[in-house]
Write a protein that holds these residues in place. Structure first.
Motif, short mmCIF file in Angstrom:
data_model
loop_
_atom_site.label_atom_id
_atom_site.label_comp_id
_atom_site.label_asym_id
_atom_site.label_seq_id
_atom_site.Cartn_x
_atom_site.Cartn_y
_atom_site.Cartn_z
N GLU A 15 -17.85 -18.35 -33.41
CA GLU A 15 -17.08 -18.56 -34.65
C GLU A 15 -16.54 -17.24 -35.17
OE1 GLU A 15 -16.24 -21.25 -36.37
OE2 GLU A 15 -17.44 -22.80 -35.39
N ASP A 23 -15.74 -14.66 -33.64
CA ASP A 23 -14.65 -14.13 -32.81
C ASP A 23 -13.46 -15.08 -32.79
OD1 ASP A 23 -13.41 -12.18 -31.28
OD2 ASP A 23 -14.13 -13.00 -29.38
N GLY A 24 -13.30 -15.83 -33.87
CA GLY A 24 -12.13 -16.73 -33.97
C GLY A 24 -12.22 -17.91 -33.02
N ARG A 25 -13.43 -18.41 -32.84
CA ARG A 25 -13.69 -19.55 -31.95
C ARG A 25 -13.20 -19.32 -30.54
NH1 ARG A 25 -12.00 -24.11 -36.01
NH2 ARG A 25 -13.52 -23.54 -37.57
N ARG A 26 -13.38 -18.10 -30.10
CA ARG A 26 -13.03 -17.79 -28.71
C ARG A 26 -14.29 -17.57 -27.89
NH1 ARG A 26 -8.56 -13.13 -29.91
NH2 ARG A 26 -9.97 -12.68 -31.62
N ARG A 55 -14.07 -5.85 -28.45
CA ARG A 55 -14.27 -6.52 -29.74
C ARG A 55 -15.73 -6.64 -30.14
NH1 ARG A 55 -10.19 -10.48 -28.18
NH2 ARG A 55 -11.72 -12.15 -28.01
N VAL A 78 -17.14 -7.93 -33.80
CA VAL A 78 -17.63 -9.30 -33.85
C VAL A 78 -19.04 -9.37 -34.41
CG1 VAL A 78 -18.31 -11.28 -32.43
CG2 VAL A 78 -16.08 -10.22 -32.08
N LYS A 113 -18.75 -9.30 -38.15
CA LYS A 113 -18.25 -10.58 -38.69
C LYS A 113 -19.32 -11.67 -38.59
CE LYS A 113 -13.51 -9.77 -37.25
NZ LYS A 113 -12.52 -10.17 -36.25
N ARG A 167 -21.01 -13.85 -41.61
CA ARG A 167 -21.00 -15.30 -41.54
C ARG A 167 -22.40 -15.87 -41.78
NH1 ARG A 167 -17.40 -18.92 -39.64
NH2 ARG A 167 -18.52 -20.83 -39.21
#
Ligand code: OAA
Ligand code: MG
Length: 225
Positions: free
Chosen positions: A31, A33-36, A179, A183, A186, A190
């Motif tokens: 999540e 990592d932008g859902r990647r 990243r 990440v 982030k 979260r």
């Protein structure tokens, strides 16, 4: 020039970043990592409750042949996760407790195996975590060339040597090397945010209020009776 290579030296994610990623776990990191980065869920953990993060040592094998996993052992450094692919689909038992013992002796924290694993009971007993496509007694040979530490593709993701891998009961996520540090920050933010939400939900607050979903439900024409 050979098509097959063993790249002996790779850049790795810093140990404190890996620890941060392991603390957060696969779903949160995905999540963050932008859902990647999520692997499609065909590979399952053979154990319950393991949560690891490590730098990827990648291995490309001929199906039914674990020669290149043996070749990969000497490139493994403490904290690595070994990511094994085959050049065509295979469920043969390419790794068992012997190879795992060898990988662990060099510091591997786990294996992601897009093929079969065997000696499942011994691996669980050892506490050496493995995510695999199948558990199978089918033996393999040591005969065909492949590569170590080249980019590999599995379960819908590209994994470059040195990328961060996070794996737990939910599944497997890859974070590109560049990243990983951002990440983890982030992901931690979260988790802090989720802690607040968890308290509100535990106190009985409705998700439709907390996420302000009532206007959406109305707009979608959902009728309450
Ligand atoms: O020996 C092999 O090829 C695979 C295996 O069972 C082990 O590593 O214990
Ligand atoms: Mg064995």
């Amino acid at each position: 020039m050979s098509r097959h290579v063993v790249v002996q030296s790779i850049e790795r994610v810093a140990a404190d970043v890996l620890k941060g990623l392991a603390d957060e776990g696969a779903s949160t990191v995905h999540e963050a990592d932008g859902r990647r980065g999520a692997f499609t869920p065909e590979l399952r953990p053979i154990q319950s409750g393991a949560r690891i993060a490590g730098s990827a040592v990648t291995v490309s094998c001929h199906p039914g042949d674990n020669l290149m996993i043996h070749a990969a052992v000497e490139t493994v450094r403490p904290g690595d996760v070994v990511v094994v692919t085959t050049t065509s689909p295979s469920t043969d038992g390419m790794l068992g407790d012997l190879l795992a013992t060898s990988l662990r002796a060099h510091g591997a924290v786990g294996v992601i195996l897009d093929a079969g694993v065997r000696d499942a009971a011994e691996l669980r007993e050892m506490g050496f975590p493995v995510w695999a496509r199948a558990i199978s007694p089918q033996g393999t040979v040591k005969a065909s060339p492949g590569s170590v530490n080249v980019p590999v593709v599995l379960c819908g993701q590209v994994v470059e040597p040195g990328d961060a891998i996070v794996a737990d009961d939910d599944g497997i996520v890859v974070i590109p090397f560049s990243r990983a540090e951002a990440v983890v920050k982030k992901a931690q933010a979260r988790t802090a945010n989720e802690a607040a939400k968890r308290e509100r939900l535990a106190a009985g607050e409705l998700g439709v209020d907390m996420y302000q979903l009532r206007p959406l439900l109305e707009q979608l024409g959902v009728e309450y009776r």
